[in-house]
Design an enzyme around this catalytic site. Structure first.
Site, mmCIF file in Angstrom:
data_model
loop_
_atom_site.group_PDB
_atom_site.id
_atom_site.type_symbol
_atom_site.label_atom_id
_atom_site.label_comp_id
_atom_site.label_asym_id
_atom_site.label_seq_id
_atom_site.Cartn_x
_atom_site.Cartn_y
_atom_site.Cartn_z
ATOM 1 N N SER A 143 -0.432 8.779 3.269
ATOM 2 C CA SER A 143 -1.959 8.694 3.072
ATOM 3 C C SER A 143 -2.573 9.050 4.758
ATOM 4 O O SER A 143 -1.857 8.711 5.585
ATOM 5 C CB SER A 143 -2.546 7.557 2.639
ATOM 6 O OG SER A 143 -3.947 7.330 2.696
ATOM 7 N N TYR A 156 -2.819 -1.660 2.303
ATOM 8 C CA TYR A 156 -2.688 -0.367 1.915
ATOM 9 C C TYR A 156 -2.038 0.641 3.239
ATOM 10 O O TYR A 156 -1.230 1.095 3.253
ATOM 11 C CB TYR A 156 -3.953 0.258 1.323
ATOM 12 C CG TYR A 156 -3.772 1.574 0.774
ATOM 13 C CD1 TYR A 156 -3.290 1.962 -0.679
ATOM 14 C CD2 TYR A 156 -4.021 2.973 1.404
ATOM 15 C CE1 TYR A 156 -2.932 3.305 -1.097
ATOM 16 C CE2 TYR A 156 -3.840 3.972 1.051
ATOM 17 C CZ TYR A 156 -3.423 4.376 -0.267
ATOM 18 O OH TYR A 156 -3.270 5.532 -0.773
ATOM 19 N N LYS A 160 1.222 2.213 4.267
ATOM 20 C CA LYS A 160 1.215 3.769 4.415
ATOM 21 C C LYS A 160 1.583 4.288 6.270
ATOM 22 O O LYS A 160 2.234 5.093 6.407
ATOM 23 C CB LYS A 160 -0.260 4.360 4.352
ATOM 24 C CG LYS A 160 -0.241 4.541 2.920
ATOM 25 C CD LYS A 160 0.513 4.910 1.821
ATOM 26 C CE LYS A 160 0.088 4.874 0.310
ATOM 27 N NZ LYS A 160 1.193 5.679 -0.438
HETATM 28 N N1 LIG Z 1 -5.968 9.772 -4.701
HETATM 29 C C1 LIG Z 1 -6.118 9.554 -3.183
HETATM 30 O O1 LIG Z 1 -7.207 9.661 -2.769
HETATM 31 C C2 LIG Z 1 -4.905 9.350 -2.281
HETATM 32 C C3 LIG Z 1 -5.069 9.428 -1.023
HETATM 33 C C4 LIG Z 1 -4.014 9.261 0.024
HETATM 34 C C5 LIG Z 1 -2.800 9.003 -0.750
HETATM 35 N N2 LIG Z 1 -2.705 8.704 -1.994
HETATM 36 C C6 LIG Z 1 -1.345 8.547 -2.599
HETATM 37 O O2 LIG Z 1 -0.880 9.405 -3.366
HETATM 38 C C7 LIG Z 1 -0.070 8.711 -4.208
HETATM 39 C C8 LIG Z 1 0.002 9.003 -5.836
HETATM 40 O O3 LIG Z 1 -1.452 8.453 -6.130
HETATM 41 P P1 LIG Z 1 -2.513 9.101 -6.989
HETATM 42 O O4 LIG Z 1 -3.851 9.157 -6.184
HETATM 43 O O5 LIG Z 1 -1.961 10.167 -7.930
HETATM 44 O O6 LIG Z 1 -2.813 7.850 -8.166
HETATM 45 P P2 LIG Z 1 -2.700 7.842 -9.566
HETATM 46 O O7 LIG Z 1 -2.946 6.318 -10.075
HETATM 47 O O8 LIG Z 1 -3.499 8.760 -10.432
HETATM 48 O O9 LIG Z 1 -0.961 7.937 -9.768
HETATM 49 C C9 LIG Z 1 0.007 6.990 -9.157
HETATM 50 C C10 LIG Z 1 0.827 6.895 -10.479
HETATM 51 O O10 LIG Z 1 1.961 5.990 -9.850
HETATM 52 C C11 LIG Z 1 2.574 5.093 -10.904
HETATM 53 N N3 LIG Z 1 3.080 3.718 -10.530
HETATM 54 C C12 LIG Z 1 2.292 2.681 -10.080
HETATM 55 N N4 LIG Z 1 2.963 1.568 -9.815
HETATM 56 C C13 LIG Z 1 4.472 2.091 -9.852
HETATM 57 C C14 LIG Z 1 5.418 1.667 -9.957
HETATM 58 N N5 LIG Z 1 5.702 0.542 -9.583
HETATM 59 N N6 LIG Z 1 6.599 2.405 -10.329
HETATM 60 C C15 LIG Z 1 6.699 3.773 -10.760
HETATM 61 N N7 LIG Z 1 5.345 4.321 -10.873
HETATM 62 C C16 LIG Z 1 4.223 3.676 -10.340
HETATM 63 C C17 LIG Z 1 1.132 5.103 -11.686
HETATM 64 O O11 LIG Z 1 1.513 4.693 -13.048
HETATM 65 C C18 LIG Z 1 0.651 6.510 -11.829
HETATM 66 O O12 LIG Z 1 1.125 7.481 -12.530
HETATM 67 C C19 LIG Z 1 0.108 7.150 -3.914
HETATM 68 O O13 LIG Z 1 1.350 6.827 -3.288
HETATM 69 C C20 LIG Z 1 -1.170 7.190 -3.233
HETATM 70 O O14 LIG Z 1 -1.224 5.983 -2.194
HETATM 71 C C21 LIG Z 1 -3.547 9.105 -2.884
#
Ligand SMILES: NC(=O)c1ccc[n+]([C@@H]2O[C@H](COP(=O)([O-])OP(=O)(O)OC[C@H]3O[C@@H](n4cnc5c(N)ncnc54)[C@H](O)[C@@H]3O)[C@@H](O)[C@H]2O)c1
Length: 281
Positions: A143, A156, A160
């Site tokens: 992230s 978090y 990261k």
């Molecule tokens: N959305 C943002 O703004 C953002 C920014 C920076 C980083 N990220 C990172 O992107 C990645 C994806 O997140 P997202 O934003 O798509 O969120 P999201 O909640 O839409 O998707 C995350 C997915 O991970 C799954 N998950 C959660 N715990 C789990 C586990 N123990 N085992 C397997 N699957 C699991 C959830 O069911 C979900 O389908 C994450 O690592 C998040 O930290 C997101």
């Protein structure tokens, strides 16, 4: 890695957001896709939708915080498709608060998914990817919060930063080994996903349940949802990842307007001044 057609991608957290977009994008490049997620109903629906486009899809119910579960994912992927070429350690959850208020379970949950999930992915897949001798690529989702440390986000950000660090180490090792497998670290700013509702997947043993975290009707969830809704589309993130895999580019930063925040942090470190507060956007 240039030629993806007929190869296999494994994506964790594939039932929603960035992971779902990555799975969709890889399938559209002609790849076979293993979709791993802990949320059963969402996983089944996402896999069904992608299969209906003609893609070859294997959905696997997986908890990335559990090494045995990720081992079983690798076993299933290799049994079904024979090799794995792209591994996206992407599943992640968001939680935070004042460090002085956080419980041990908050740290265990966030680090368990965001950091140990990546470690488990590497342990279960990387040796086999290297031994297989085929071209490959690992994408670890960190992230922007792996480069800056806003308040209220300590677990978090800690998870990261660790993912960025281990990915950098891995980059050097793979280069030294002249491996056919590369690595990128994905560091997005705000993306329009369901991460504001991460608590939906929090185990009760780690403080999950109907009373934990943000719920749809919580004004803080609504605020976060608004911020995310104004964020980048997951499909645009997937396009950047595809480009990085193609060009073997390590850092995948989605929000160039946030680069000054990273520079400001580095400057404070080398100049010995105190941290200047940097937000996610
Ligand atoms: N959305 C943002 O703004 C953002 C920014 C920076 C980083 N990220 C990172 O992107 C990645 C994806 O997140 P997202 O934003 O798509 O969120 P999201 O909640 O839409 O998707 C995350 C997915 O991970 C799954 N998950 C959660 N715990 C789990 C586990 N123990 N085992 C397997 N699957 C699991 C959830 O069911 C979900 O389908 C994450 O690592 C998040 O930290 C997101």
């Amino acid at each position: 890695m240039k030629n993806l057609t007929g190869r296999t991608a494994v994506v964790t957290g594939a039932a929603s957001g960035i992971g779902q977009a990555l799975a969709t994008r890889f399938a559209s490049e002609g790849m076979q896709v293993v979709m791993a997620d802990i949320e059963e109903t969402a996983l089944a629906a996402s896999a069904k939708a992608l299969s209906s486009t003609g893609a070859s899809v294997l959905p696997m119910l997986t908890d990335v915080s559990d090494s045995k579960s990720v081992d079983a994912l690798a076993e299933a992927a290799y049994t079904r498709f024979g090799s794995v070429n792209i591994l996206c350690n992407n599943a992640g959850v968001g939680a935070g608060g004042l460090v002085s208020d956080l419980k041990i379970e908050d740290w265990q949950w966030v680090l368990g998914v965001n950091l140990w999930g990546v470690i488990h992915g590497l342990t279960s897949f990387l040796p086999r990817m290297l031994e297989g001798g085929e071209e490959g690529h690992v994408v670890n989702t960190a992230s922007l919060a792996g480069h800056v440390s806003p308040p209220f986000m300590a677990p978090y950000s800690a998870s990261k930063f660790a993912v960025v660090a281990l990915s950098e180490s891995l980059f050097h090792e793979l280069a030294m080994q002249r491996a056919k497998v590369g690595v990128s670290v994905l560091c997005p700013g705000w993306v329009n996903t369901n991460i504001h509702m991460s608590e939906r997947n929090r185990p009760s043993a780690l403080g999950g349940g109907s009373d934990s975290g943000l719920h749809e009707d919580d004004p803080r969830a609504a605020m976060l949802k608004q911020v995310l809704a104004a964020g980048m589309a997951p499909s645009d993130v997937a396009a950047l990842v595809l480009g990085a895999v193609h060009d073997e580019r390590f850092y995948v930063l989605t929000h160039p307007d946030m680069t000054p925040a990273i520079e400001a942090r580095a400057k404070a470190i080398v100049e010995g001044t105190n941290p200047v507060m940097q937000m996610m956007g």
